[in-house]
Design an enzyme around this catalytic site. Structure first.
Site, PDB file in Angstrom:
ATOM      1  N   LYS A  80     -41.335 -15.238  36.230  1.00  0.00           N
ATOM      2  CA  LYS A  80     -40.162 -15.557  37.034  1.00  0.00           C
ATOM      3  C   LYS A  80     -39.000 -14.691  36.566  1.00  0.00           C
ATOM      4  O   LYS A  80     -38.830 -14.472  35.359  1.00  0.00           O
ATOM      5  CB  LYS A  80     -39.831 -17.045  36.857  1.00  0.00           C
ATOM      6  N   SER A 158     -37.543 -23.748  42.245  1.00  0.00           N
ATOM      7  CA  SER A 158     -37.022 -22.394  42.401  1.00  0.00           C
ATOM      8  C   SER A 158     -38.021 -21.308  42.003  1.00  0.00           C
ATOM      9  O   SER A 158     -37.779 -20.128  42.235  1.00  0.00           O
ATOM     10  CB  SER A 158     -35.757 -22.239  41.549  1.00  0.00           C
ATOM     11  N   SER A 182     -38.646 -27.295  39.572  1.00  0.00           N
ATOM     12  CA  SER A 182     -38.818 -25.898  39.966  1.00  0.00           C
ATOM     13  C   SER A 182     -40.183 -25.296  39.645  1.00  0.00           C
ATOM     14  O   SER A 182     -40.508 -24.212  40.122  1.00  0.00           O
ATOM     15  CB  SER A 182     -37.725 -25.026  39.331  1.00  0.00           C
TER      16      SER A 182
END
Length: 271
Positions: A80, A158, A182
């Protein structure tokens, strides 16, 4: 060589095939990038082809010499875009940070993965500053959920790129963060396994947190065993997958009160 498909992308399985000589780290990385280039361009914010090929050649040499750094030497991993990766700017899903100086060293977890021989493929798209559970991003595009028909479905956030990359079979392992869902949301919406660790489960150095007191980290993968193995590697522990325990030996905590207030009936029934 056996080809990698979205149905067979398990980090545990890939590690086994590398150990048996059924996969070559270099060919695996080359195929990985070919698959990524042919897929949704919104999944990654940046690819690390030079680094990955360098790491893959080193992994292949170690495998040939019988000296792998770990049982997972040669397994691809993606991050990420809030983990520092040496030489690139950590965007956290925002163009606001693109003028920042590049990271001078890898985040702790990125470094630990490299020391186990894992190959860093690239930085994965995310909700800007990790602040949403939908997974939308107006700057880098929104990764498309691979499931469903008709209009594109949200990937969840996210850690949107993490969930989609694993679900599409592009990488066997993606490392995300979770403040209020997330990791769990994109794992659930894309049909993969996500492990949200506790606040101290993973080293946090070299990350761009949404909340320094609430952020947690963890892997997304095709199966539970891969998540367990990844947790060991990211903490520089020997990979040791525990044996299954009979369900009769487990205890479950089942909420019956405030958790269900204002919940839709369909949600309660599914629970």
């Amino acid at each position: 060589m056996s080809k990698i498909t979205k149905e067979s992308v398990s980090a545990i399985e890939i590690a086994s095939r590398l150990e048996q000589g059924r996969l070559c780290p270099v060919e695996l990385v080359e195929e990985t990038f070919a698959n990524i280039r042919a897929s949704d361009p919104s999944i990654f914010t940046e690819l690390l082809e030079d680094r990955a090929l360098r790491e893959a050649h080193a992994s292949r040499q170690r495998r040939r010499e019988g000296k792998p750094l770990s049982p997972w030497d040669g397994v691809p991993v993606a991050w990420k875009d809030l983990f520092n990766i040496e030489g690139r700017v950590t965007t956290a899903g925002s163009v606001v940070l693109k003028s920042n100086a590049p990271a001078t060293q890898d985040a702790d977890m990125v470094a630990n993965a490299a020391q186990a021989g894992l190959i860093s493929i690239g930085a994965l798209n995310m909700t800007e500053f990790a602040y949403s559970g939908l997974g939308l991003n107006p700057h880098f595009g929104t990764p498309k959920n691979p499931h469903g028909t008709g209009p594109d479905r949200i990937p969840g956030g996210s850690s949107s790129g993490c969930g989609v990359a694993v679900a599409r079979g592009l990488v066997p392992l993606a490392i995300g963060s979770d403040t209020g869902g997330s990791i769990r949301i994109p794992a659930g919406l894309n049909g993969v396994v996500g492990y949200k660790g506790s606040s101290t489960a993973f080293p946090q150095g070299g990350t761009s947190p949404l909340s320094v007191t609430l952020d947690t980290y963890g892997p997304l993968a095709a199966d539970i065993k891969s998540c367990i193995g990844a947790a060991d590697i990211l903490n520089r522990r020997a990979v040791a997958v525990p044996k299954p325990v009979s369900i009769s030996e487990l205890s479950f905590f089942i909420p019956t009160n405030v958790v269900f207030e204002d919940a839709q009936e369909a949600v309660v029934q599914n629970f």
